[in-house]
Design an enzyme around this catalytic site. Structure first.
Site, PDB file in Angstrom:
ATOM      1  N   GLY A 116      50.232  34.125 -43.993  1.00 24.33           N
ATOM      2  CA  GLY A 116      49.923  32.875 -44.667  1.00 24.33           C
ATOM      3  C   GLY A 116      50.927  32.588 -45.752  1.00 24.33           C
ATOM      4  O   GLY A 116      51.332  33.479 -46.479  1.00 24.33           O
ATOM      5  N   ASP A 117      51.327  31.357 -45.884  1.00 25.13           N
ATOM      6  CA  ASP A 117      52.266  31.001 -46.942  1.00 25.13           C
ATOM      7  C   ASP A 117      51.945  29.609 -47.464  1.00 25.13           C
ATOM      8  O   ASP A 117      52.826  28.851 -47.802  1.00 25.13           O
ATOM      9  CB  ASP A 117      53.713  31.082 -46.445  1.00 25.13           C
ATOM     10  CG  ASP A 117      53.935  30.277 -45.166  1.00 25.13           C
ATOM     11  OD1 ASP A 117      52.978  29.637 -44.703  1.00 25.13           O
ATOM     12  OD2 ASP A 117      55.051  30.291 -44.648  1.00 25.13           O
ATOM     13  N   ALA A 121      45.917  29.255 -47.417  1.00 24.51           N
ATOM     14  CA  ALA A 121      45.780  30.665 -47.073  1.00 24.51           C
ATOM     15  C   ALA A 121      45.455  31.512 -48.296  1.00 24.51           C
ATOM     16  O   ALA A 121      44.673  32.457 -48.222  1.00 24.51           O
ATOM     17  CB  ALA A 121      47.071  31.163 -46.411  1.00 24.51           C
ATOM     18  N   PRO A 142      55.638  23.338 -53.763  1.00 25.51           N
ATOM     19  CA  PRO A 142      55.110  22.243 -52.936  1.00 25.51           C
ATOM     20  C   PRO A 142      54.008  22.772 -52.022  1.00 25.51           C
ATOM     21  O   PRO A 142      53.985  23.960 -51.697  1.00 25.51           O
ATOM     22  CB  PRO A 142      56.334  21.780 -52.138  1.00 25.51           C
ATOM     23  CG  PRO A 142      57.250  22.965 -52.122  1.00 25.51           C
ATOM     24  CD  PRO A 142      57.039  23.678 -53.425  1.00 25.51           C
ATOM     25  N   GLY A 148      58.328  33.062 -49.907  1.00 26.06           N
ATOM     26  CA  GLY A 148      57.924  34.465 -49.974  1.00 26.06           C
ATOM     27  C   GLY A 148      58.834  35.257 -50.879  1.00 26.06           C
ATOM     28  O   GLY A 148      59.357  34.763 -51.869  1.00 26.06           O
ATOM     29  N   GLY A 324      20.547  12.993 -55.153  1.00 26.13           N
ATOM     30  CA  GLY A 324      21.307  14.146 -54.683  1.00 26.13           C
ATOM     31  C   GLY A 324      22.529  14.404 -55.532  1.00 26.13           C
ATOM     32  O   GLY A 324      22.962  13.559 -56.312  1.00 26.13           O
ATOM     33  N   PHE A 328      31.465  16.937 -54.910  1.00 25.43           N
ATOM     34  CA  PHE A 328      32.402  15.895 -55.303  1.00 25.43           C
ATOM     35  C   PHE A 328      31.730  14.721 -55.999  1.00 25.43           C
ATOM     36  O   PHE A 328      32.402  13.777 -56.379  1.00 25.43           O
ATOM     37  CB  PHE A 328      33.168  15.386 -54.079  1.00 25.43           C
ATOM     38  CG  PHE A 328      34.253  16.319 -53.638  1.00 25.43           C
ATOM     39  CD1 PHE A 328      35.532  16.226 -54.161  1.00 25.43           C
ATOM     40  CD2 PHE A 328      33.990  17.308 -52.709  1.00 25.43           C
ATOM     41  CE1 PHE A 328      36.527  17.081 -53.754  1.00 25.43           C
ATOM     42  CE2 PHE A 328      34.981  18.172 -52.296  1.00 25.43           C
ATOM     43  CZ  PHE A 328      36.252  18.060 -52.824  1.00 25.43           C
ATOM     44  N   ASP A 436      31.299  20.677 -41.413  1.00 19.60           N
ATOM     45  CA  ASP A 436      30.187  21.112 -42.266  1.00 19.60           C
ATOM     46  C   ASP A 436      28.848  20.746 -41.634  1.00 19.60           C
ATOM     47  O   ASP A 436      27.949  20.247 -42.308  1.00 19.60           O
ATOM     48  CB  ASP A 436      30.307  20.501 -43.661  1.00 19.60           C
ATOM     49  CG  ASP A 436      29.483  21.270 -44.696  1.00 19.60           C
ATOM     50  OD1 ASP A 436      29.156  22.451 -44.433  1.00 19.60           O
ATOM     51  OD2 ASP A 436      29.164  20.704 -45.746  1.00 19.60           O
TER      52      ASP A 436
END
Length: 605
Positions: A116-117, A121, A142, A148, A324, A328, A436
């Protein structure tokens, strides 16, 4: 026409308000905060110590904070591992004067788990303690690719050092991400705060989080390994602006003033150009011009409401209208233009999520998907939906004020929900993945017909075909997420897995994660429980132990076994072995053909 002194005053006022609102305005942090890390399958204490940059003994340093862990090689999946970290007063790279409290944990690259990068990740390793968006905002790399080698990412985890306006007694706090079924109140009680006075204190530390379930982060006072509460350091916290913030206001107001002068010049030039070319007034454009020009967004299909109209309809967003609260924003009930509506209110920082949901719901229209009525972009971001007046499936299954659902009603709800997902997966180009699906996001109308809801909030992803898989940030709810989701892999089969869990919920009326006690240490997933039952020497007898007792045996045993087997196929560990939603719909239609649906006309309350 324009007053330059007025512009300068307005610019400074705007800058001050922006700086004050954008961060905590902290002056200093505290030496210690604690994170509640959700222990998932594949984790171990050494890995946790590595990603939290704990030196000097490695995972051994975690043991004093986790006395319940007697064997470091065995930690129950679903437990919370308490991890100490320093809580600092930080500034955003893009706005150093905007300060906030967080731990800045150096994360070595390449990633410990490899492969992952991206911020997605990195965030995936922290079990909802941080997000990819938060990492992007607090790091200089970015978002597309993090270099890495010897580079590093500062992992920012929000924390609290206390608040002298609430209580001087507490200065050590737990950062606790809520998972499905948990609320601020239940977590507070777990850590010894249960009386009305104590709960009021906890709510003051967590404004707006009371009653929120399964989403967001809460802060709870905790004891140190010696069993003592840390008192708040005198003068360590407060809302007054730091010297850096004041400097930021000065710089910002000068910059805004210069920009204002430039805009005035450009305005006059533009007016001359407009007169020469007879172009229409810019006032004819809406607040969402840029969004509407983006590919696929067709806001003309929805009504644009004014802020004043929404404000008046909700009586100033009063608590009486609030129905509710999510990660967000808040949801309010209101009658707009003669129609009952549910209004989701989001901050401007949720623009990406707002546009994603707007884009989807202006494209998809189906009986089993909640309908978007309109939107508003004044002061905040608002999405206006049809109001579904019979609660959600989770509330009915948990019987929070509702009578038990009949067998026929449960089968019909399963079919309705499956048809909604089939439409998203099979009949929309490009294909959409909800990400979801859960019982709380399946709404029921007065006739107990199901509609899928909650499409936005960064849980919707476009993919090019049914076979394509897209790597993105981890999203969803614990208990409903398939194994591949932890690595950010997304395809329609993610929804299929979650739907299988919903089928298990319909059969058992149990939550996706079942606790055998108040402690999270004794928790099992529904998938595990049903797979165990279906693998028993007598599956029918084992299944009977899991079926919702409120049915009182009034269900066809063979149909229950078929639904359980269908759910098992949906929750297969390998995505390629799961059925498509079209196949699921066909299977459920066959079941409904053999199920007596006459009692669907009876609606118990």
């Amino acid at each position: 026409m324009f007053s330059l002194p007025a512009l300068l005053i307005g610019a400074c006022a705007f800058a001050a308000a922006a700086v004050a609102a954008s961060g905590d305005g902290c002056r200093a942090g505290c030496s210690l905060a604690i994170a509640a890390y959700y222990f998932s399958e594949g984790s171990n204490l050494t890995f946790i110590a590595t990603i939290f940059a704990i030196g000097g003994g490695g995972y051994q340093a975690l043991l004093p904070y986790n006395p319940a862990i007697t064997n470091p090689d065995y930690v129950v999946t679903g437990d919370r591992v308490l991890v100490p970290f320093p809580c600092s007063c930080l500034g955003l790279p893009a706005a150093p004067a905007s300060t906030f409290l967080a731990g800045a944990i150096p994360y070595p690259l390449p990633l410990p788990r490899g492969g992952g990068d991206t911020y997605d990740a990195v965030a995936a390793n922290y079990a909802d303690l941080t997000t990819a968006a938060w990492l992007e905002a607090t790091n200089a790399y970015p978002p597309g690719r993090i270099p890495g080698g010897d580079g590093r990412v500062n992992v920012t985890i929000n924390c609290s050092c206390g608040d002298e306006r609430v209580s001087p007694r507490y200065g050590l706090f737990l950062t606790y991400p809520l998972w499905d079924g948990e609320t601020l109140e239940s977590v507070a009680a777990q850590y010894g705060f249960s009386s009305p006075a104590e709960m009021e204190l906890i709510r003051r530390y967590n404004p707006g989080m009371g009653g929120v379930s399964g989403k967001g982060i809460v802060f709870i006072p905790v004891k140190d390994p010696n069993g003592s509460y840390h008192p708040l350091k005198s003068g360590g916290m407060g809302n007054s602006l730091s010297g850096g913030a004041i400097a930021g206001i000065v710089i910002a107001c000068i910059a805004i003033f210069i920009v204002a002068i430039w805009l005035i010049i450009m305005f006059y030039r533009w007016q001359k150009f407009r007169k020469a070319t007879s172009r229409p007034s810019p006032e004819e454009t809406s607040h969402l011009d840029d969004a509407s020009q983006a590919e696929g967004i067709k806001v003309e299909r929805s009504i644009e409401f004014s802020y004043e109209e929404i404000f008046n309809a909700t009586q100033g967003f009063s608590m009486e209208h609030k129905i509710g609260q999510g990660g967000f924003g808040s949801v309010y009930y209101a009658e707009l233009r003669g129609e009952k509506t549910a209004i989701k209110k989001m901050g401007m920082q949720a623009t990406q999520e707002f546009l994603a949901e707007l884009k989807v719901l202006t494209h998809v229209h189906h009986l089993n998907l909640v309908r978007l009525i309109g939107y508003c972009v004044e002061n905040c971001l608002f999405l206006v939906y049809e109001f579904i007046d019979n609660g959600n499936l989770s509330q009915h299954l948990q019987r929070t004020g509702y009578a038990p659902l009949s067998w026929a009603t449960r089968v019909q709800i399963a079919l309705d929900s499956a048809r909604g997902l089939e439409y998203l997966h099979e009949h929309v180009v490009p294909v959409y993945v909800h990400r979801d699906i859960k019982s709380a996001n399946i709404l029921l109308d007065k006739d107990f017909r199901a509609k899928i809801a909650d499409f936005g909030l960064a849980k919707l992803t476009e993919v090019g075909s049914m076979s394509q898989s897209l790597s993105t940030r981890v999203a969803g709810t614990f208990g409903y997420m398939p194994p591949e989701a932890r690595y950010g892999e997304v395809s329609p089969k993610v929804d299929v897995y979650a739907f299988g869990v919903v089928l298990y919920e319909l059969l058992s009326a149990k939550q996706a994660i079942v606790r055998s006690s108040e402690s999270v240490s004794e928790s099992k997933g529904l998938v595990f429980l049903f797979e165990e039952a279906l693998s028993a020497p007598n599956p029918t007898e084992a299944l009977d132990e899991l079926i919702d007792p409120s049915l009182q045996g009034d269900y066809p045993v063979d149909s229950a076994l078929k639904i359980a087997s269908l759910a098992k196929s949906c929750t297969h560990e390998e995505p390629g072995m799961r059925p498509t939603m079209r196949s699921v719909v066909v299977a459920l239609m066959a079941l409904t053909a053999n199920t007596d649906l006459r009692d669907m006309d009876y609606h118990p309350f």
